[in-house]
Design an enzyme around this catalytic site. Structure first.
Site, PDB file in Angstrom:
ATOM      1  N   ASP A  33      33.228  12.501 -21.933  1.00 33.67           N
ATOM      2  CA  ASP A  33      32.436  11.434 -21.301  1.00 33.67           C
ATOM      3  C   ASP A  33      33.340  10.298 -20.831  1.00 33.67           C
ATOM      4  O   ASP A  33      33.065   9.128 -21.079  1.00 33.67           O
ATOM      5  CB  ASP A  33      31.376  10.906 -22.268  1.00 33.67           C
ATOM      6  CG  ASP A  33      30.222  10.212 -21.534  1.00 33.67           C
ATOM      7  OD1 ASP A  33      30.087  10.411 -20.310  1.00 33.67           O
ATOM      8  OD2 ASP A  33      29.459   9.477 -22.185  1.00 33.67           O
ATOM      9  N   LYS A  35      34.346   7.743 -18.445  1.00 35.95           N
ATOM     10  CA  LYS A  35      33.681   7.021 -17.360  1.00 35.95           C
ATOM     11  C   LYS A  35      33.926   5.535 -17.537  1.00 35.95           C
ATOM     12  O   LYS A  35      34.433   5.082 -18.563  1.00 35.95           O
ATOM     13  CB  LYS A  35      32.179   7.308 -17.357  1.00 35.95           C
ATOM     14  CG  LYS A  35      31.468   6.895 -18.642  1.00 35.95           C
ATOM     15  CD  LYS A  35      29.975   7.193 -18.560  1.00 35.95           C
ATOM     16  CE  LYS A  35      29.248   6.787 -19.845  1.00 35.95           C
ATOM     17  NZ  LYS A  35      27.796   7.039 -19.752  1.00 35.95           N
ATOM     18  N   ASN A  38      32.684   3.589 -20.579  1.00 31.66           N
ATOM     19  CA  ASN A  38      33.348   3.854 -21.856  1.00 31.66           C
ATOM     20  C   ASN A  38      34.785   3.355 -21.874  1.00 31.66           C
ATOM     21  O   ASN A  38      35.572   3.775 -22.728  1.00 31.66           O
ATOM     22  CB  ASN A  38      33.316   5.360 -22.164  1.00 31.66           C
ATOM     23  CG  ASN A  38      31.917   5.829 -22.507  1.00 31.66           C
ATOM     24  OD1 ASN A  38      31.064   5.028 -22.885  1.00 31.66           O
ATOM     25  ND2 ASN A  38      31.673   7.109 -22.361  1.00 31.66           N
TER      26      ASN A  38
END
Length: 256
Positions: A33, A35, A38
């Site tokens: 994840d 991105k 984050n």
């Protein structure tokens, strides 16, 4: 320009994120994840990769099949349901670097995995002419649709011409602040853009009662008599205290 960064700034971000992915993959962890949401910033503007809620242990040579992540960052092999491996994180890094440099995603997100997969597979991923040849080469290797041919190791990442005369020594990188981030922190509209809801620290209106907005409304007390002055309890009603029926008392003892 707000919404995009220069290649010099992206070079620093790319080096730090590449080191983070290389570290995780060496320990047998796939993030899944990567991105913007984050990525955290230190006081000096350096990056920290966060939110490992979708991460899992995956040793070298292992395969995963779970469709998870954020759809516009997901590699085509993840969108199709696998198998996939650590190379999927490097694809997400390519999408992130593209977005940081242009201010937009290379492929607009679709509402479901199937339509997004069709768009990703058919999209040519044309690199803007404004990109340097070094950045274009890096992104073309990160956004390779075939996982086995994709740039998927930190050693190969470091050898890219985009990082010529750049350091991957994290200690040296941390000593120099990212100037553009420090400049953005000093913008007069930073607080208004960064806040989530109303905060007392802003105080844009003098004399305004923020407590009435930030505090929950009081729960009305049924024992307060509305005809009496505020805050005065009404006298108790005459008569013996009300007793619960035997059946209700037993039921109440079970659930209390």
């Amino acid at each position: 320009m707000i919404g995009q960064f220069s290649e010099d700034t992206v070079r620093v971000f790319a080096a730090e994120l590449g080191c983070a992915l290389g570290f995780l993959h060496d320990f047998g962890v796939i993030h899944r994840d990567v991105k913007m949401e984050n990525i955290l910033l230190t006081d000096n503007g350096h990056l920290r990769l966060a939110d490992f809620g979708l991460s899992r242990r995956l040793e070298r040579g292992g395969r995963a099949f779970t469709i998870c992540g954020t759809i516009q960052y997901m590699a085509p092999e993840v969108l199709s349901g696998g198998p996939y491996n650590h190379a999927a994180d490097w694809w997400s890094l390519g999408i992130l670097l593209f977005s940081l440099t242009t201010g937009k995603f290379p492929v607009p997100p679709e509402p479901d995995h199937c339509s997004m997969l069709r768009k990703v597979r058919s999209f040519p991923y044309e690199i803007p002419l404004s990109f340097s040849s070094q950045l274009s080469l890096l992104l073309s290797e990160l956004l390779c649709k075939t996982p086995s041919r994709r740039l998927r190791s930190l050693d190969r990442f470091k050898r890219q011409t985009f990082f010529h005369q750049s350091t991957f020594d994290l200690e040296l990188m941390q000593r120099r602040p990212v100037e553009v981030i420090l400049e953005l922190r000093e913008r007069p509209d930073r607080a208004a853009k960064a806040r989530r809801g109303l905060t007392l620290s802003l105080q844009p209106l003098k004399g305004f009662d923020y407590d009435s907005l930030l505090s929950p409304p009081p729960t009305p007390d049924p024992q307060l008599d509305m005809s009496t002055p505020s805050g005065t309890l009404a006298p108790p009603l005459p008569g013996p205290p009300r007793q619960l029926p035997q059946e209700n008392r037993a039921r109440r003892e079970v659930f209390v």
